[in-house]
Design an enzyme around this catalytic site. Structure first.
Site, PDB file in Angstrom:
ATOM      1  N   ARG A 157      88.710  74.058  59.053  1.00 46.72           N
ATOM      2  CA  ARG A 157      89.747  74.009  58.023  1.00 46.72           C
ATOM      3  C   ARG A 157      90.175  72.557  57.856  1.00 46.72           C
ATOM      4  O   ARG A 157      90.308  71.830  58.849  1.00 46.72           O
ATOM      5  CB  ARG A 157      90.965  74.845  58.435  1.00 46.72           C
ATOM      6  CG  ARG A 157      90.805  76.339  58.269  1.00 46.72           C
ATOM      7  CD  ARG A 157      90.730  76.756  56.792  1.00 46.72           C
ATOM      8  NE  ARG A 157      90.644  78.195  56.620  1.00 46.72           N
ATOM      9  CZ  ARG A 157      89.503  78.873  56.473  1.00 46.72           C
ATOM     10  NH1 ARG A 157      88.347  78.247  56.489  1.00 46.72           N
ATOM     11  NH2 ARG A 157      89.527  80.178  56.286  1.00 46.72           N
ATOM     12  N   GLU A 179      92.663  70.864  49.370  1.00 49.06           N
ATOM     13  CA  GLU A 179      91.542  71.534  48.716  1.00 49.06           C
ATOM     14  C   GLU A 179      92.037  72.164  47.433  1.00 49.06           C
ATOM     15  O   GLU A 179      93.066  72.859  47.501  1.00 49.06           O
ATOM     16  CB  GLU A 179      90.982  72.638  49.618  1.00 49.06           C
ATOM     17  CG  GLU A 179      89.749  72.216  50.362  1.00 49.06           C
ATOM     18  CD  GLU A 179      89.204  73.305  51.277  1.00 49.06           C
ATOM     19  OE1 GLU A 179      89.145  74.480  50.840  1.00 49.06           O
ATOM     20  OE2 GLU A 179      88.857  72.986  52.415  1.00 49.06           O
ATOM     21  N   HIS A 213      83.731  73.374  50.384  1.00 49.35           N
ATOM     22  CA  HIS A 213      83.998  74.629  51.124  1.00 49.35           C
ATOM     23  C   HIS A 213      82.949  75.703  50.801  1.00 49.35           C
ATOM     24  O   HIS A 213      83.278  76.771  50.286  1.00 49.35           O
ATOM     25  CB  HIS A 213      85.416  75.141  50.813  1.00 49.35           C
ATOM     26  CG  HIS A 213      85.976  76.000  51.901  1.00 49.35           C
ATOM     27  ND1 HIS A 213      87.314  76.057  52.224  1.00 49.35           N
ATOM     28  CD2 HIS A 213      85.371  76.867  52.764  1.00 49.35           C
ATOM     29  CE1 HIS A 213      87.510  76.901  53.213  1.00 49.35           C
ATOM     30  NE2 HIS A 213      86.332  77.415  53.560  1.00 49.35           N
TER      31      HIS A 213
HETATM   32  C1  DGY Z   1      86.171  81.650  56.188  1.00 49.19           C
HETATM   33  O1  DGY Z   1      85.576  82.732  56.164  1.00 49.19           O
HETATM   34  O2  DGY Z   1      87.211  81.483  56.806  1.00 49.19           O
HETATM   35  C2  DGY Z   1      85.534  80.516  55.443  1.00 49.19           C
HETATM   36  O3  DGY Z   1      86.283  79.389  55.390  1.00 49.19           O
HETATM   37  C3  DGY Z   1      85.072  80.958  54.087  1.00 49.19           C
HETATM   38  O4  DGY Z   1      83.858  81.545  54.335  1.00 49.19           O
END
Ligand code: DGY
Length: 333
Positions: A245, A274, A293
């Protein structure tokens, strides 16, 4: 699937998804589907009006599911997220209300680990920078000393967070001849055996790693885990990869470290903020490879994520335990 009175349940799907992915939901519920993701990131005003009568919510990671939303959704019995990470959801508030929260671990592990390796390779071999030079007429003749990158074989990869995706990344890196070290809240003996990996404290890992790959969930504890002080501990030749993240890394500190050559490069699939605005400083850095992402963005993976989200949602509506629940303490009540 157990019997479920068709259309008895009212479900909000926050954004449009391919119909084939949510066919089970359509068959079993009265599903109100939101606009395309390109139109609105959060919950549309139209869907907000329907919150009071919703029994279930199928959501994306761009929607904040907080106490305020829950207050409007007094009938809500299950929240199901089409992602493994649930940092956009107030888990405590859901648990207090007795609402189980579903998520989608497992099905995106390989795709995300593939992307971590892609970024690691692209950043170490300067793929975007050299591709741009070549496209824009700066190829020139083959020059022995030009566009030099970093080797992988024999180098040390520090995995921060040895969960399923961390392990899948380690497995791939091992095949490239890399040595694995890791940090994790608890020891992972099976991973230590499989990868001949040693568990270190974060400080030590940052100091000795040639590559650092982040695989932690975002929490109060991991927000800005990689800050200016952490970056200062890394080798000047080190490469940082983030597929976890964005806010796990302090973006300003990263920009400063990349500019100053405090670390060699970064490969980011997630950023803070983002989306990253087109004029953001990170875009101007040749030593930063950025993907928008897309860790789980393969056709199969995204379909499986949606189907798992539907399965979790339907289980919750039937009053059954969710196959993948992010707040299992909800069942201790
Ligand atoms: C998640 O699943 O947390 C990712 O960031 C998106 O696939």
């Amino acid at each position: 699937m157990g019997a479920m009175a068709k259309l008895a349940h009212r479900v909000i799907v926050t954004h449009q998804l391919p119909e084939e992915w949510i066919a089970d939901l359509r068959d079993n519920c009265n599903a109100l589907v939101g606009p395309p993701t390109s139109e609105v990131a959060g919950l549309s005003a139209e869907l907000q009006r329907h919150l009071p009568s919703a029994d279930g919510l199928l959501t994306l990671l761009t929607v904040k599911v907080d106490a305020e939303l829950l207050k409007k959704a007094q009938n809500l019995r299950v929240v199901s997220q089409m992602a493994v990470g649930v940092d956009n959801i107030d888990l405590n508030a859901c648990t207090q209300r007795g609402i189980p929260v579903g998520h989608t671990p497992g099905v995106l592990t390989d795709a995300t680990a593939d992307l971590a390796m892609l970024l690691l390779l692209a950043a170490s071999r300067r793929l975007l920078e050299t591709n741009r030079d070549a496209r824009e007429g700066r190829w020139g003749t083959w020059q022995p000393e030009r566009w030099l990158g970093a080797d992988l074989a024999g180098k040390t990869l520090g995995i921060v967070g040895m969960g399923a995706i961390g392990q899948a990344t380690a497995r791939r890196a091992k095949a490239f001849g890399m040595n694995i070290i890791y940090t994790n809240r608890s020891p992972k003996p099976a991973a230590e055996r499989e990868f001949d990996a040693t568990r270190l404290k974060l400080d030590e890992l940052l100091t000795v790693s040639d590559f650092v790959s982040l695989h932690t969930p975002l929490s109060a504890e991991t927000r800005h885990l990689i800050d200016a002080a952490a970056l200062a501990q890394m080798k000047p030749t080190a490469i940082l990869i983030n597929t976890a993240r964005g806010p796990v890394v302090d973006t300003d500190a990263l920009v400063a470290a990349l500019r100053a050559g405090q670390i060699r490069a970064a490969g980011l699939d997630v950023t803070d903020p983002e989306p990253l605005p087109p004029n953001h400083a990170l875009w101007s850095l040749d030593n930063c490879v950025i993907a928008p992402h897309i860790g789980s963005a393969t056709e199969n993976t995204r379909r499986k994520m949606a189907q798992l989200a539907v399965t979790n949602l339907l289980a919750g509506l039937r009053g059954e335990r969710l196959p993948h629940c992010a707040n299992p303490t909800v069942y201790e009540k």
